[in-house]
Design an enzyme around this catalytic site. Structure first.
Site, PDB file in Angstrom:
ATOM      1  N   SER A  13      23.929 -26.545 103.975  1.00  0.00           N
ATOM      2  CA  SER A  13      23.178 -25.385 104.447  1.00  0.00           C
ATOM      3  C   SER A  13      21.939 -25.879 105.195  1.00  0.00           C
ATOM      4  CB  SER A  13      22.742 -24.500 103.273  1.00  0.00           C
ATOM      5  OG  SER A  13      23.863 -24.029 102.561  1.00  0.00           O
ATOM      6  N   ALA A 244      17.090 -32.250  94.465  1.00  0.00           N
ATOM      7  CA  ALA A 244      17.193 -30.928  95.067  1.00  0.00           C
ATOM      8  C   ALA A 244      16.149 -30.804  96.159  1.00  0.00           C
ATOM      9  CB  ALA A 244      16.988 -29.824  94.022  1.00  0.00           C
ATOM     10  N   LYS A 245      16.502 -30.050  97.218  1.00  0.00           N
ATOM     11  CA  LYS A 245      15.558 -29.839  98.314  1.00  0.00           C
ATOM     12  C   LYS A 245      14.252 -29.244  97.796  1.00  0.00           C
ATOM     13  CE  LYS A 245      19.281 -28.744 101.607  1.00  0.00           C
ATOM     14  NZ  LYS A 245      19.859 -27.665 102.449  1.00  0.00           N
ATOM     15  N   ARG A 246      14.393 -28.260  96.920  1.00  0.00           N
ATOM     16  CA  ARG A 246      13.204 -27.534  96.483  1.00  0.00           C
ATOM     17  C   ARG A 246      12.295 -28.378  95.590  1.00  0.00           C
ATOM     18  NH1 ARG A 246      17.520 -25.625  93.623  1.00  0.00           N
ATOM     19  NH2 ARG A 246      17.387 -25.589  91.339  1.00  0.00           N
ATOM     20  N   GLY A 248      11.589 -31.539  96.331  1.00  0.00           N
ATOM     21  CA  GLY A 248      11.022 -32.606  97.140  1.00  0.00           C
ATOM     22  C   GLY A 248      11.799 -33.913  97.070  1.00  0.00           C
TER      23      GLY A 248
END
Length: 283
Positions: A13, A244-246, A248
């Protein structure tokens, strides 16, 4: 299905930069296809209109090329909306509009239901008249999971490590298949896309293992083929938490821009060798 040429996909995504966990999935999917002369597809899952960013698409393409991965087809979910609408129409009477906000759902749940907090069915019991009166309000579409399971009967699916798994979509409750801010949920879009693109083998992280129960149900309802699943362990940091992207997680783009060797990183991932401070979690 075995004996067929494998068709795999990597489906990120464009809501942020790729990290090591994405690289592991991409490398494994790429190599599985190439090992048997198959096809490796790149599918950009860009229908989250509130978070998808065009600039992230270009970064994804650069990151994969930096890893030395080549794809046979590039597609975008935003170009496939008619397929999702057709699938939703085929599900017909199993779907119902849901007007609940996330906050209202969270407030109604006093305890988790299985591995996920299942939707309590608030809008499932609304009368046809009540639905018609509110249909102008923002809403998503949920599937009546119990009715759906009754319609298709017992199901199973196969994972290359876990073997044959009895599908148990009931544990997820009435999942959303179309949201107020997106024409299809992850569950519906990925199921439709994998079938339409002829994907024979789904390579993805262990965190999506449970979602496969729902995907198997949708395959049965829509009369779609079931691929073989390859759920791999997740890469975790020193704290044991998955990347995870969120949170960092270190971005591939940052590594690339720092001059690191992407081909060498891909080769290390093939040997399950990770940069210092990272390891593979539980299978």
């Amino acid at each position: 299905m075995r004996g067929m040429v494998s068709v795999t996909r990597f489906a990120p995504s464009p809501t942020g930069r790729l990290h090591l966990g994405h690289a592991l999935s991409a490398v494994r999917a790429h190599d599985l296809a190439r090992a048997g002369g198959g096809r490796f597809l790149l599918r950009i899952e860009d229908i989250d209109g509130t978070r998808s960013r065009p600039e992230h698409v270009e970064t994804i393409l650069r990151d994969l090329a930096w890893l030395g991965l080549e794809w046979d087809e590039l597609s975008f979910q935003s170009e496939r909306l008619a397929l999702y609408a057709a699938a939703q129409a085929r599900l017909g009477d199993l779907l119902y509009p849901c007007f609940c906000t996330r906050a209202a759902i969270a407030a109604s749940l006093s305890a988790p239901h299985g591995p996920v907090a299942a939707y309590p069915g608030t809008c499932r019991s609304l009368s046809a008249q009540a639905r018609a009166a509110r249909i102008h309000e923002p809403h998503g579409w949920r599937i009546d999971i119990a009715r759906a399971v009754d319609r298709v009967g017992p199901l199973d699916w196969r994972d290359d490590q876990a073997g044959t798994i009895a599908a148990d979509p009931l544990r997820h409750g009435d999942v959303i298949l179309a949201r107020k801010d997106a024409p299809a949920s992850y569950h519906l879009a990925v199921t439709v896309d994998d079938a339409a693109q002829g994907v024979t083998d789904v390579v993805r992280g262990r965190d999506l293992f449970e979602a496969t129960h729902v995907h198997r149900l949708l395959q049965a309802l829509l009369r779609l083929p079931t691929p073989l699943y390859h759920h791999h362990p997740l890469i975790v940091g020193g704290d044991g938490q998955r990347l995870a992207k969120r949170h960092g997680a270190p971005a591939l783009a940052a590594m690339r821009e720092a001059g690191e060797d992407g081909h060498a990183l891909a080769d290390a991932l093939r040997r399950n060798m990770l940069p210092a401070g990272f390891r593979l979690g539980e299978a």
